[in-house]
Design an enzyme around this catalytic site. Sequence first.
Site, short mmCIF file in Angstrom:
data_model
loop_
_atom_site.label_atom_id
_atom_site.label_comp_id
_atom_site.label_asym_id
_atom_site.label_seq_id
_atom_site.Cartn_x
_atom_site.Cartn_y
_atom_site.Cartn_z
N GLY A 1 -7.59 0.86 -0.21
CA GLY A 1 -8.52 -0.14 -0.03
C GLY A 1 -8.14 -0.84 1.30
CD GLU B 1 -1.22 0.07 -5.64
OE1 GLU B 1 -2.14 0.62 -5.15
OE2 GLU B 1 -0.15 0.64 -6.00
#
Length: 364
Positions: free
Chosen positions: A69, A140
């Site tokens: 993203g 992440e």
Amino acid sequence: MGEREPAEILFERRGQLGLITLNRPKAVNALTLGMVTAMLEQLTAWADDDAVATILVRGAGDRGLCAGGDIVAIYQDMIQEAGRAPDFWSAEYRLNSLIAGYPKPYVAFMDGLVLGGGVGISAHGSVRVVTERTRMGMPETTIGFVPDVGGTLLLSRAPGETGTHAALTGAHLSGADALFLGLADHFVPSGSLPALAEALESSTADAAVGRFAQEPPASALEGQRGWIDAGYAGDDAEEIVRRLRAAGGDAAAAADTIESKSPTAVKVALASLRRVRGLSLEDALDQEYRVGLRFLAGRDFREGIRAQVVEKDRNPRWQPATLKEVGEADVAAYFESLGERELGLAGVGAGVKTFSQSKETDHV
């Protein structure tokens, strides 16, 4: 008049093939809300189009399918308190669910970088192709966040504790590693991808891939299974780090890597993987949405993006700074119900109906 900006995502029908090209090569095709929404709409339309037998998703340029993203946009959203990130995740997770339940072969060329959200638009597909250039990962925890896009469920299903290792360290994985983890199905040399794409225009996905697939090289991760399974057993992140450090070698290096990540993200990521075992993808996505909104409201996610992507000083200042300071109650709070803000995918179900139903419920 200036030149028009090229479209961020391209859709074509070539023979019986519905071709999706992510078209932000300078950003390694990082996903925006517009791209995700367009994919939802086109895939929903193609599901009912008898002229389209197979879907192919690929990335423009030579750097990769998708770097995830657009986290710079999420960072700016947090700074401005604009509240757009939940809308992006809501659409993105619906797209992940649609891909997983898609009624036609969904082929993903997982060449080059395939990170975070890039895993979400590929690893839920039915025909997942990696190459010798594949560098996949869910990194992440490096930016003070946790694996999402259904990544917690995918990694929880990996052999032994190899998925836990991938989640906590954010390690980049080769195509062979992706195959071993269950994140991919076929190994095709990158030079054969154009010919494979052309073959998909007239052949079934199985027949086309069968012509070009080769035996993959050995997986390094599979060779490390012994110390990984021993080190990552259990639900206590601090104990995992102690065991890894005591084992020495590659295991100790993994411990160092984990301790460089956000302590909060490490503990919540571990809890996410343990909680998601045996759940459906939609349940997993609902949980990830819950957790994600809590990270949006916290400090480490913003600090991690600042340090790694915006200012690039690679020196995040995590708060709390150590695993010991993150208590069980702190972790549990990330999983509490959002009430009326719940994503609610599990109540809708998987598949093509997800998008049309979501359009009705998003405005309630």
